[in-house]
Each structure stands twice: as C-alpha cells, then as structure tokens.
Design an enzyme around this catalytic site. Structure first.
Site, PDB file in Angstrom:
ATOM      1  N   ARG A 108      25.331  44.483  -2.859  1.00  0.00           N
ATOM      2  CA  ARG A 108      26.145  45.002  -3.967  1.00  0.00           C
ATOM      3  C   ARG A 108      25.603  46.331  -4.488  1.00  0.00           C
ATOM      4  NH1 ARG A 108      27.907  39.731  -7.595  1.00  0.00           N
ATOM      5  NH2 ARG A 108      29.682  39.187  -6.289  1.00  0.00           N
ATOM      6  N   LYS A 162      36.697  22.654  -2.486  1.00  0.00           N
ATOM      7  CA  LYS A 162      37.785  21.943  -3.157  1.00  0.00           C
ATOM      8  C   LYS A 162      39.149  22.608  -3.027  1.00  0.00           C
ATOM      9  CE  LYS A 162      34.979  19.743  -6.642  1.00  0.00           C
ATOM     10  NZ  LYS A 162      34.759  19.560  -8.065  1.00  0.00           N
ATOM     11  N   GLY A 165      32.292  34.278  -2.183  1.00  0.00           N
ATOM     12  CA  GLY A 165      30.835  34.377  -2.143  1.00  0.00           C
ATOM     13  C   GLY A 165      30.207  33.654  -0.968  1.00  0.00           C
ATOM     14  N   GLY A 212      35.032  35.492  -7.075  1.00  0.00           N
ATOM     15  CA  GLY A 212      36.142  35.056  -7.925  1.00  0.00           C
ATOM     16  C   GLY A 212      37.215  36.126  -8.029  1.00  0.00           C
TER      17      GLY A 212
HETATM   18  P1  ADP Z   1      33.772  30.752  -1.211  1.00  0.00           P
HETATM   19  O1  ADP Z   1      32.577  30.996  -2.104  1.00  0.00           O
HETATM   20  O2  ADP Z   1      33.663  31.461   0.084  1.00  0.00           O
HETATM   21  O3  ADP Z   1      35.060  30.981  -1.916  1.00  0.00           O
HETATM   22  P2  ADP Z   1      33.767  27.967  -1.829  1.00  0.00           P
HETATM   23  O4  ADP Z   1      32.864  28.222  -2.999  1.00  0.00           O
HETATM   24  O5  ADP Z   1      35.148  27.601  -2.117  1.00  0.00           O
HETATM   25  O6  ADP Z   1      33.730  29.201  -0.831  1.00  0.00           O
HETATM   26  O7  ADP Z   1      33.174  26.810  -0.943  1.00  0.00           O
HETATM   27  C1  ADP Z   1      31.886  26.839  -0.412  1.00  0.00           C
HETATM   28  C2  ADP Z   1      31.262  25.488  -0.458  1.00  0.00           C
HETATM   29  O8  ADP Z   1      32.089  24.550   0.205  1.00  0.00           O
HETATM   30  C3  ADP Z   1      29.950  25.473   0.247  1.00  0.00           C
HETATM   31  O9  ADP Z   1      28.938  25.189  -0.693  1.00  0.00           O
HETATM   32  C4  ADP Z   1      30.088  24.384   1.266  1.00  0.00           C
HETATM   33  O10 ADP Z   1      28.939  23.561   1.362  1.00  0.00           O
HETATM   34  C5  ADP Z   1      31.227  23.572   0.724  1.00  0.00           C
HETATM   35  N1  ADP Z   1      31.886  22.787   1.768  1.00  0.00           N
HETATM   36  C6  ADP Z   1      32.450  23.219   2.897  1.00  0.00           C
HETATM   37  N2  ADP Z   1      32.887  22.194   3.643  1.00  0.00           N
HETATM   38  C7  ADP Z   1      32.575  21.064   2.969  1.00  0.00           C
HETATM   39  C8  ADP Z   1      32.753  19.673   3.219  1.00  0.00           C
HETATM   40  N3  ADP Z   1      33.334  19.237   4.325  1.00  0.00           N
HETATM   41  N4  ADP Z   1      32.303  18.796   2.294  1.00  0.00           N
HETATM   42  C9  ADP Z   1      31.705  19.249   1.179  1.00  0.00           C
HETATM   43  N5  ADP Z   1      31.512  20.537   0.879  1.00  0.00           N
HETATM   44  C10 ADP Z   1      31.941  21.448   1.763  1.00  0.00           C
HETATM   45 MG    MG Z   2      31.675  29.803  -3.654  1.00  0.00          MG
END
Ligand code: ADP
Ligand code: MG
Length: 574
Positions: A36, A197, A353, A376
C-alpha cells in the site's frame, strides 16, 4: 473517470494535503507488507516533482479514538523515507500547535506525515472541526486512499468541504479498473466468488447478476448454495438463514441464463486446523462430522474449464481455508490459472483482502491486470454502491448546464480555513453534462462552495480538462449522506488547533538517518520522467533552492529495490 485528478491542477508551490491508505501490517516496529505504501508513491512523487509540498495523512488499525502506541505511524514514515530517499518527518499528533508549525515550515519538494488520524474519535465521526483543522494544513486536497473511500470520515469526506478535492493516481487506477468491469466489460465475463460467508457477498452476486456470463462459486459460501440445492454439508460453515436467499440467487441465474458453477467435490477435514485429517469427497457425500475446507480436484478442473472462454475475470474470495496450506490447493490452482490467462490477454481483476493476500503469497501480483488495494472498498464498489470518499471529489466538467452554472455562479464563497482575498479560478463552475434535470451532486455543490486554496500561493489554475463526458456512472450517482456545507464566516487561523502535541523529531533524521545516510533536504529531480506519471507539460521553472542530492546513496538494503514477490519474501528480506 469522471473525477478530476492530480494532473488537473498545477501543484507548483501548493501545499497538498493527501489522504493515503497506509494501514499496513506492522510487526515488531517494522512494516511487514509495504504494497500500500508503494502504491501511493506515483502520486507522492508526481506532486513533489511538480513543486508541491505534501502533507500525508492516514489511519492505522483501530485505535478507537485514543493514542495506542502500537498504532503509531512512525515505522511507516521510516519506510516511506527510505523509499523516497528523503526525510519524512512525522508529527506526534494530527492536531496541535507543533503540527501546525511543522506544516508551516514545509517547503516545496518536501513531504511530512501526520500521526494516526484515528487517535482522535473525531476522524471516524467526520467531525467538522477536526476536518477543518486537517484542511488548514493544505491548499489542495488529494485522496489516494481507495481502501478507505467507502468510509465517510473527516479525512475522506469532511476535508472536502474546505479544500478543492482531487483524485490521486492510485485512486484513479482503482476507479478505472473496477468501473470498467461494471460498465465496459469484455464478454464473456466471469466472476469467481469465494470467501467465508454468503452474507458478505450477496450484494456483489446480485449486482453482478446481469453483468456476468458465469459465476464460479467456492469457499465457505458455496456450502449455503449446496444446501439450497438439497445437499448436506456436515459441520461445514453454513449460513442456514440464507439458504432461501441462495436458492433465489440460483433461480435468478437460471432465468437470466447465467452459468452458476458450484463445487462437485470438496476437501473435507475433521477439524479446520493445520495437520487435521482430511480427504476428498463428492459434495453428495460430505460426512456429518467433517467440514468442507477446499474445493476438490474435479471442481478445480471444472472451474478452470468454466473460466477458459472468459475475456474478463473478477475474483473475490479464496476458494478454501487457504491460510492452512493443505487447504489452499484450489485457491492456488485458480490463482495460477488466472495469472496465465492474464498473461494471455484476459483482463483479470482481484479485489478483497484475503484474495489479494493469496495471490501475493504466490508471487503472482505482477501478472494480474489489476490488484485492488481496497478490500471492503472494492467489494462495495462492485456492489454498485456509491463510495462517499469518491463522490466528494471534484467532477470533471462536462457540457455546461445553464441551471447549474447559474447556481454555482451566484453562490458566495464559503467558509475558509484561512481567508483568501479572492476566489481562484479553480472555484469556477464545473458543471457536468450528466442529467441536467437532477439535483446537482454533492460534488457539484462542493465545487460551488469550495474555498479558494488559501494563502499566498499562486492561484490554482483552472483545471485544464477537455469536456469529458464519461460513460462511467456507477461511481458517483448519488450525493453522499454527509452534512451539507453551510456557508460560514472565515475562521481565523488560530482557531484551528485543538490539542497540543509537540511535533516529534523527524523520523528520518533520528533512527533512519542514523542507519543510512539520507539527504538532509529532499532532493527533487528536475525532470520528472517516471513511468507511472503521465506526460504533462513542463512545470514552471521557478524553484525554491534545493540542496543537491547527498553524495552518499541511501543504504540499498533499507528497501527492497523491486516490489517483493510476496509478503513472505518481503518479510524474509527484512
Ligand atoms: P476477501 O478478503 O478476499 O474478500 P473473505 O474475507 O470473504 O475474502 O474470505 C476469506 C476467508 O474465507 C478466509 O479467511 C478463508 O479461510 C475463509 N474460507 C474460505 N473457504 C472456507 C471454507 N470452506 N470454510 C471456512 N472458511 C473458508
Ligand atoms: Mg477478508
């Protein structure tokens, strides 16, 4: 982009108050991932090279309105000092007489930083007095902090009541990359959506429904869809209350002819921990006491095949619990596949992230078309939401609109942090072509009311902008819900500081300089010819005298010469 950028004012002699996103991981007083910080360098260098002085401000972590020693920005200032090869003094507090004096002493070509903005609760509360004080540190405001553009805080929104507000080069790149996906995308367009989620991604799924040709869905959120399709998912992460919503999304996709690819096999584990027993099963046979932690090999192949025809891919959310290396196969395989595709001409944009961290770990960032620095913020952007920190930036002028122009022309100049004698040409109406019947956007109002950049500095030139009519509308459709600026009497200079906090000694001159010989004065190159900076006409020759560059170079080891391939590598190098 329909926002004015740093290229559209003359920085010469201006003091630029610049919001950056230096919210970086720090461990043992050292920056662990400087991507960053590096991402903000083109704008900082551009401004310095063009004769401005730069007051940087950022938040770090969540100190919740109090001074928290571990959230001090000093390590960031030191890191930046090494990257820029010039001192970057940091104040002990964003407010106070000392800070004001330090700002006043700043000369063209020099840069300084304010301490963590969130040491004061007024930052996140977007408190007007705080915003006004911050604004008093600059003649012009530049926002390069895309990562915090979804927050209406004093430093992202409040300050724009008092200063003309421009987008930095990073902000511009982020807006362009993401709005291209929403408005001018090359089809087939596939979105890979994963992560923990569904609840966090419903907005994106719905907004992209009529834009994509294919959804590829994995990660924890896939479980809720699997249940919506009649499967059981054992102990896997599941949002039971969203099963119905998931069913509706599946229906919508089917009706709109959007491919919706879900895993057909998964890696299940007894525990979601390192070293736990795990195996591959079809999604029809997830055992009751096991959790799905990754997509299986058949799904990985199916996902790759579904992505193959795509000309454009947006990826948000890892496809498994990639933090545990054993459960990161699917995420890594898709990341590599997308990197290959990007190298072969597909537009691949990564936002979020954790997704970005996964790509960085593999050293694939350089191969992707665009990696968003905003977690976000990029998600909200892709949900089609208006980001307050973007909508308050000045609009590029379009065709003059009589009604708006008149309103603008008759408005009195608004309150200024420091009174100015006359409005500068910057304050001229910049009506846009969009929707003459609509209420003027806040940005337009802000233009009308913005004070002239204070002080004796040469008047801001009228932005030299073509009558651009941007097709990108998603960024700023609505005014932001913030207090409207109210015309106030100019406030005397002295009213600004709220708290006392003596400025600490410049970082660079303390520790950093002790370690490595850094030029005492900033060195500003005369011929700005950096790759990242677009060509512009030469700047006025008038320059404040500067000392020549220090004869001794800055210790090379201080900063990796190139962008580190991954966080881990960067950490090792340090
Ligand atoms: P980003 O930050 O890229 O938007 P998210 O914060 O939505 O992604 O999701 C990332 C998290 O999702 C990670 O911590 C990962 O461990 C979790 N994750 C991915 N697949 C699973 C799964 N099958 N069960 C539980 N957690 C999961
Ligand atoms: Mg995340």
């Amino acid at each position: 982009m329909e926002k004015l950028t740093v290229r559209e004012f003359d920085p010469q002699g201006k003091r630029v108050l610049m919001r950056v996103d230096f919210n970086v991981p720090i461990e043992d007083g050292k920056v662990k991932d400087d991507s960053r910080i590096r991402a903000s360098l083109p704008t900082i260098r551009y401004l310095l090279d063009h004769g401005a002085s730069v007051v940087l401000m950022s938040h770090l972590g969540r100190p919740k309105g109090k001074v928290v020693e571990s959230f001090r920005l000093r390590p960031v200032a030191q890191w930046l000092s090494a990257l820029l090869r010039m001192p970057v003094p940091i104040t002990g507090d964003p407010l106070g007489v000392g800070t004001r004096d330090a700002v006043a002493r700043l000369k063209p070509g020099q840069v300084m930083m304010l301490e963590n903005l969130r040491f004061h609760p007024e930052e996140e509360a977007n408190e007007d007095g705080y915003a006004k004080t911050l604004a008093s540190y600059g003649d012009v405001y530049v926002n390069d902090a895309f990562g915090t553009a979804h927050r209406a805080h004093a430093s992202t929104v409040g300050v724009t009541r008092y200063l003309p507000a421009y987008a930095g080069l990073l902000m511009e790149a982020e807006i362009n990359a993401l709005s291209n996906l929403l408005e001018q995308v090359k089809h087939p367009f596939a979105a890979v959506i994963g992560g923990a989620k569904v609840s966090g991604k419903i907005g994106v799924l719905n907004h992209l429904m009529d834009k994509v040709d294919t959804f590829v869905v994995g990660g924890g959120m896939a479980n809720t869809f699997l249940v919506a399709k009649g499967h059981t998912v054992g102990k896997s992460l599941l949002e039971r209350e969203l099963v119905e919503e998931a069913r509706q999304i599946l229906d919508k996709a089917e009706k709109s002819g959007v491919q919706f690819i879900l895993p057909t096999d998964v890696v299940v584990a007894k525990e979601v921990t390192r070293g736990a027993e795990h195996k591959i099963v079809p999604v029809t046979k997830i055992p009751n006491s096991w959790s799905a932690v990754d997509i299986g090999p058949a799904s990985t192949e199916a996902f790759k095949a579904a992505l193959d025809p795509a000309q454009t891919v947006f990826w948000n959310g890892p496809l498994g619990v990639f933090e545990v290396p054993t459960f990161g196969d699917g995420t890594r395989a898709i990341a590599r596949h997308l990197a290959d595709k990007a190298e072969n001409g597909t537009t691949v944009v990564i936002g979020g992230g954790d997704s970005v961290a996964a790509v960085e770990e593999l050293g694939l960032t350089g191969k992707m078309t665009h990696i968003s620095t905003g977690g976000g913020a990029s998600l909200e952007f892709m949900e089609g939401r208006t980001l307050p920190g973007i909508s308050v930036l000045l609009d590029k002028p379009g065709e003059p609109v009589a009604e708006v122009a008149q309103v603008v022309a008759t408005k009195p100049a608004m309150a200024k942090v420091r009174p100015t004698k006359k409005p500068t040409p910057t304050m001229k109406p910049t009506p846009t072509k969009k929707a003459p019947a609509k209420k003027p956007t806040q940005a337009k109002k802000a233009v009308a009311k913005k004070p002239a950049p204070a002080k004796k500095a040469a008047p801001v030139k009228k932005p030299v902008v073509k009558k651009t009519v941007s097709v990108k509308k998603a960024v700023v459709k609505k005014p932001v819900a913030t207090k409207r600026p109210v015309a106030k009497r100019p406030v005397a200079k002295k009213a600004a500081p709220v708290k006392k906090a003596p400025v600490k000694k410049p970082v660079a001159s303390k520790k950093a300089a002790a370690r490595k010989p850094v030029a005492k004065r900033p060195v500003v190159k005369k011929a700005p010819a950096r790759k990242s900076v677009p060509a512009r006409k030469p700047v006025a020759k008038k320059r404040v005298s500067r000392k020549p560059a220090a004869t001794k170079p800055v210790a090379k080891k201080a900063v990796p010469a190139k962008k580190p391939a991954s966080k881990k590598i960067a950490a090792r190098k340090r």
